[in-house]
Design an enzyme around this catalytic site. Structure first.
Site, PDB file in Angstrom:
ATOM      1  N   HIS A   1      38.928  20.838  64.850  1.00 16.82           N
ATOM      2  CA  HIS A   1      38.784  22.233  64.909  1.00 16.82           C
ATOM      3  C   HIS A   1      38.434  22.924  63.615  1.00 16.82           C
ATOM      4  CE1 HIS A   1      40.980  22.733  69.179  1.00 16.82           C
ATOM      5  NE2 HIS A   1      39.904  21.485  69.279  1.00 16.82           N
TER       6      HIS A   1
ATOM      7  N   TYR B   1      40.246  38.206  70.433  1.00 16.88           N
ATOM      8  CA  TYR B   1      39.352  37.511  71.269  1.00 16.88           C
ATOM      9  C   TYR B   1      40.615  36.514  72.225  1.00 16.88           C
ATOM     10  CZ  TYR B   1      35.499  39.985  70.257  1.00 16.88           C
ATOM     11  OH  TYR B   1      34.602  41.005  70.043  1.00 16.88           O
TER      12      TYR B   1
ATOM     13  N   GLU C   1      33.625  29.528  75.934  1.00 17.11           N
ATOM     14  CA  GLU C   1      33.432  31.084  76.003  1.00 17.11           C
ATOM     15  C   GLU C   1      32.211  31.100  75.450  1.00 17.11           C
ATOM     16  OE1 GLU C   1      38.038  32.571  76.358  1.00 17.11           O
ATOM     17  OE2 GLU C   1      36.676  33.224  74.627  1.00 17.11           O
TER      18      GLU C   1
END
Length: 358
Positions: free
Chosen positions: A135, A238, A228
């Site tokens: 990530h 978000y 998304e």
């Protein structure tokens, strides 16, 4: 996939291999005279000539933490490249002796003979550094005002930090080209908040682009489901990991298992199951006809296709699978100066592919 959105097989363009033999390429930038600058995740930058010849590694690339999802990741050419030869690239930056790393953004000049990087500067380093192989985010977009957006992942093990403003995990940051903070960033001067932050509550954004109207768009990986598309606005939250349309790997809800909460933004679009989106570009040219102009293109790592996304009134109304027959992990997609679409396949024998109109 959202209810009411049609997923269909679109008219397939002709796929022309521009170059092959690339080692897990991650980002492609366009240079003068039909040349390309490509990053390879193990830590190399290479020039691809207009005829498809792949050049040797460019000297001067800093040491990268090339393990897991990390390494040398996105690369873009400055809007004034013809004048200043400046490129920007992001990478997983190791911390000596600790095993920790984080995403960093650098600038450099490509030498006149295009053999080495000169005047290398680290413009931004994500804080804190974390012992993690996952990530990193790491897509770069130059906005119309000349500032740079950079997507930053939550580093997987630190997902809750995406809701805190005292770190860069799970954020979009915005900086000037010299690494300073724009004065109009939303958290400038706010106690306990890092001034580089543009938006927060993101998981792992690996696709980003400017829309034709100049707005910044991005895609991010959900967990198991819940990838998304977002249009990050200054200072907005978000939601990750408080709200998500995905679930834990192997099943089970994340947190309270909710999909909406006051003060947290809904995605423009989400995918269940996940497609693992990477790379993102709007088509603004007429090269493929009127039906494709204005469409959004997103690569799928998981299923190995290019998603042609049709939009109407700001909503996704149809998706079309392209290049699906090859099942190759599509890492990046860009519109070139010639108005054609180019994609990179993330493989040990990765390819740069040009899509020719049918």
């Amino acid at each position: 996939m959202l209810a009411g959105v049609c997923l269909a097989s679109g008219a397939a363009p002709k796929a022309e291999v521009v170059a092959s033999g690339l080692d897990h390429p991650w980002g492609v930038a366009f240079l003068a005279e039909g040349r390309f600058l490509v990053s390879e995740r193990p830590g190399r930058l290479r020039i691809i000539e207009s005829g498809g010849k792949v050049g040797p590694p460019i000297a001067g690339v800093p040491t990268v933490a090339a393990w897991g999802q990390g390494g040398l990741l996105d690369v873009v050419a400055d809007s004034g490249f013809a004048r200043n030869r400046t490129v920007y690239f992001c990478f997983s930056e190791p911390e000596a002796g600790s095993g920790a790393n984080s995403t960093a953004l650098a600038s450099a000049r490509l030498s006149v003979d295009q053999s080495r990087l000169e005047d290398l500067k680290i413009l931004f380093s994500q804080k804190p550094k974390v012992v993690s192989r996952a990530h990193f985010g790491c897509r770069i977009v130059e906005a119309k005002d000349g500032t740079l957006f950079l997507t930053l992942g939550d580093r997987f093990s630190r997902k809750d930090d995406a809701q805190r403003l005292d770190n860069h995990l799970g954020k979009i940051v915005r900086i000037e080209k010299d690494g300073t903070v724009p004065k109009d960033n939303p958290f400038v001067g706010k106690p306990g908040a890092l001034p580089e932050i543009w938006s927060y509550g993101h998981r792992n954004g690996q696709g980003a682009t400017l829309a034709p109207d100049g707005r910044f768009w991005m895609t991010e990986h959900g967990p198991q489901g819940g990838d998304e598309i977002n249009i990050p606005l200054a200072g907005h939250n978000y939601g990750w990991p408080v709200i998500t349309y995905g679930e834990n790997y192997g099943g089970g809800k994340i947190g309270d298992g909710i999909t909406e909460k006051e003060g947290m933004e809904q995605p423009l679009h989400y995918w269940v199951p996940s497609i693992a989106p990477s790379g993102m570009a709007f088509l603004t040219s007429d090269r493929y006809g009127a039906a494709w102009k204005g469409n959004l293109f997103v690569g799928s790592l998981k299923f190995g296709y290019l998603d042609r996304i049709e939009l109407k009134d700001g909503k996704v109304v149809a998706e079309n699978k392209l290049l699906a027959e090859g099942k190759a992990r599509i890492r990046d997609v860009r519109q070139g100066p010639d108005g054609l679409l180019y994609v990179l396949t993330d493989e040990s024998n990765g390819q740069l592919i040009r899509l020719l109109p049918d």
